[in-house]
Design an enzyme around this catalytic site. Structure first.
Site, PDB file in Angstrom:
ATOM      1  N   ALA A 176       0.817  -1.217   0.000  1.00 42.82           N
ATOM      2  CA  ALA A 176       0.000   0.000   0.000  1.00 42.82           C
ATOM      3  C   ALA A 176       0.848   1.264   0.000  1.00 42.82           C
ATOM      4  O   ALA A 176       0.501   2.252  -0.643  1.00 42.82           O
ATOM      5  CB  ALA A 176      -0.948  -0.002   1.194  1.00 42.82           C
TER       6      ALA A 176
ATOM      7  N   ASP B 199      11.892  -2.901  -8.554  1.00 39.73           N
ATOM      8  CA  ASP B 199      12.671  -3.475  -7.479  1.00 39.73           C
ATOM      9  C   ASP B 199      13.517  -2.347  -6.938  1.00 39.73           C
ATOM     10  O   ASP B 199      14.073  -1.546  -7.700  1.00 39.73           O
ATOM     11  CB  ASP B 199      13.531  -4.649  -7.943  1.00 39.73           C
ATOM     12  CG  ASP B 199      14.043  -5.464  -6.756  1.00 39.73           C
ATOM     13  OD1 ASP B 199      13.341  -5.513  -5.715  1.00 39.73           O
ATOM     14  OD2 ASP B 199      15.117  -6.043  -6.856  1.00 39.73           O
TER      15      ASP B 199
ATOM     16  N   PHE C 240       8.710   3.842   5.342  1.00 39.19           N
ATOM     17  CA  PHE C 240       8.751   2.403   5.552  1.00 39.19           C
ATOM     18  C   PHE C 240      10.144   1.898   5.215  1.00 39.19           C
ATOM     19  O   PHE C 240      11.002   2.648   4.759  1.00 39.19           O
ATOM     20  CB  PHE C 240       7.678   1.680   4.723  1.00 39.19           C
ATOM     21  CG  PHE C 240       7.772   1.894   3.243  1.00 39.19           C
ATOM     22  CD1 PHE C 240       8.361   0.949   2.418  1.00 39.19           C
ATOM     23  CD2 PHE C 240       7.245   3.036   2.655  1.00 39.19           C
ATOM     24  CE1 PHE C 240       8.442   1.140   1.048  1.00 39.19           C
ATOM     25  CE2 PHE C 240       7.319   3.235   1.283  1.00 39.19           C
ATOM     26  CZ  PHE C 240       7.921   2.285   0.482  1.00 39.19           C
ATOM     27  N   GLY C 241      10.393   0.636   5.453  1.00 39.97           N
ATOM     28  CA  GLY C 241      11.686   0.048   5.136  1.00 39.97           C
ATOM     29  C   GLY C 241      12.804   0.687   5.946  1.00 39.97           C
ATOM     30  O   GLY C 241      12.699   0.872   7.152  1.00 39.97           O
TER      31      GLY C 241
ATOM     32  N   HIS D  66      14.222   7.944  -4.601  1.00 37.53           N
ATOM     33  CA  HIS D  66      14.658   7.108  -5.716  1.00 37.53           C
ATOM     34  C   HIS D  66      13.474   6.630  -6.542  1.00 37.53           C
ATOM     35  O   HIS D  66      13.512   6.633  -7.764  1.00 37.53           O
ATOM     36  CB  HIS D  66      15.453   5.917  -5.184  1.00 37.53           C
ATOM     37  CG  HIS D  66      14.730   5.151  -4.103  1.00 37.53           C
ATOM     38  ND1 HIS D  66      14.352   5.732  -2.904  1.00 37.53           N
ATOM     39  CD2 HIS D  66      14.317   3.876  -4.035  1.00 37.53           C
ATOM     40  CE1 HIS D  66      13.739   4.828  -2.157  1.00 37.53           C
ATOM     41  NE2 HIS D  66      13.702   3.692  -2.819  1.00 37.53           N
ATOM     42  N   ARG D  67      12.405   6.221  -5.844  1.00 35.56           N
ATOM     43  CA  ARG D  67      11.225   5.732  -6.551  1.00 35.56           C
ATOM     44  C   ARG D  67      10.567   6.868  -7.326  1.00 35.56           C
ATOM     45  O   ARG D  67      10.141   6.694  -8.465  1.00 35.56           O
ATOM     46  CB  ARG D  67      10.231   5.086  -5.574  1.00 35.56           C
ATOM     47  CG  ARG D  67       9.062   4.416  -6.291  1.00 35.56           C
ATOM     48  CD  ARG D  67       8.201   3.570  -5.359  1.00 35.56           C
ATOM     49  NE  ARG D  67       8.955   2.431  -4.865  1.00 35.56           N
ATOM     50  CZ  ARG D  67       9.413   2.304  -3.613  1.00 35.56           C
ATOM     51  NH1 ARG D  67       9.176   3.237  -2.714  1.00 35.56           N
ATOM     52  NH2 ARG D  67      10.088   1.241  -3.245  1.00 35.56           N
TER      53      ARG D  67
END
Length: 191
Positions: free
Chosen positions: A11, A69, A148-149, A176-177
């Site tokens: 999500a 990824d 997150f992460g 980055h995303r």
């Protein structure tokens, strides 16, 4: 309106990408198309894993789609956790993953790292790739409760706060995303 399936049920990722591409595209998750499979990620590079996701969806669902990824590369750890970022400790528990990174970085003075994303887009029978990266530093303890992460231990270059201390909107401007998704969104304007 162009419909694209994002090869995720995360999500947080879905919200991040939707915020970046806006309402120009009808974005669907794996659940939205009835895919409840655990798509394999057996590649040794972000590129291979991203492509594996789109190949999987095209073969089974015949949809236009994209998969990504992403991961954290730490120079002092020879690029680890890299493609194994989500399961670095042997589990998908991010607290354990962060703890392992911090333990392996204990006493290390050079803390340079980067978040990297590779997106594989399958559209109208063709495959395209988009990449994004942001450089930064790994700090010695978690700060912040957003994101997150590995966000609580990563400070992007030029900033004094971790990704986890930033608002989602602020992070989306520099992550980055967002860089990779923005490149893809720019490409998609031609459709």
């Amino acid at each position: 309106m162009l419909q694209l399936v994002f090869a995720t049920n995360n999500a947080h990722k879905l919200e991040e990408v939707q915020a970046i591409i806006g309402n120009k595209f009808n974005l669907k998750s794996l659940t939205d198309i009835g895919c409840h499979d655990d798509i394999p990620e057996t590649g040794v590079t972000f590129h291979e894993n991203a492509q594996q996701k789109t190949d999987y969806l095209v073969e089974r669902f015949a949809v236009d789609c994209f998969g990504d990824d992403s991961g954290l590369e730490i120079d002092a750890l020879n690029g680890e956790p890299g493609v194994y970022s989500a399961r670095y400790s042997g589990s998908r528990d991010m607290v354990q993953n962060i703890d392992l990174v911090l333990a392996r970085m204990d006493g290390v003075s050079s803390r340079t790292a980067r978040f990297k994303t590779v997106i594989s887009l399958f559209l109208e029978g063709k495959q395209y790739f988009f990449e994004g990266a942001i450089e930064g530093q790994i700090i010695e303890e978690c700060r912040g409760d957003g994101g997150f992460g590995y966000d609580p231990i990563f400070i992007p270059d030029g900033y004094s706060r971790t990704f986890a201390e930033m608002s989602a909107a602020e992070k989306n401007l520099i992550s980055h995303r967002s860089i990779a998704v923005s490149k893809m969104a720019e490409f998609l304007k031609g459709y």
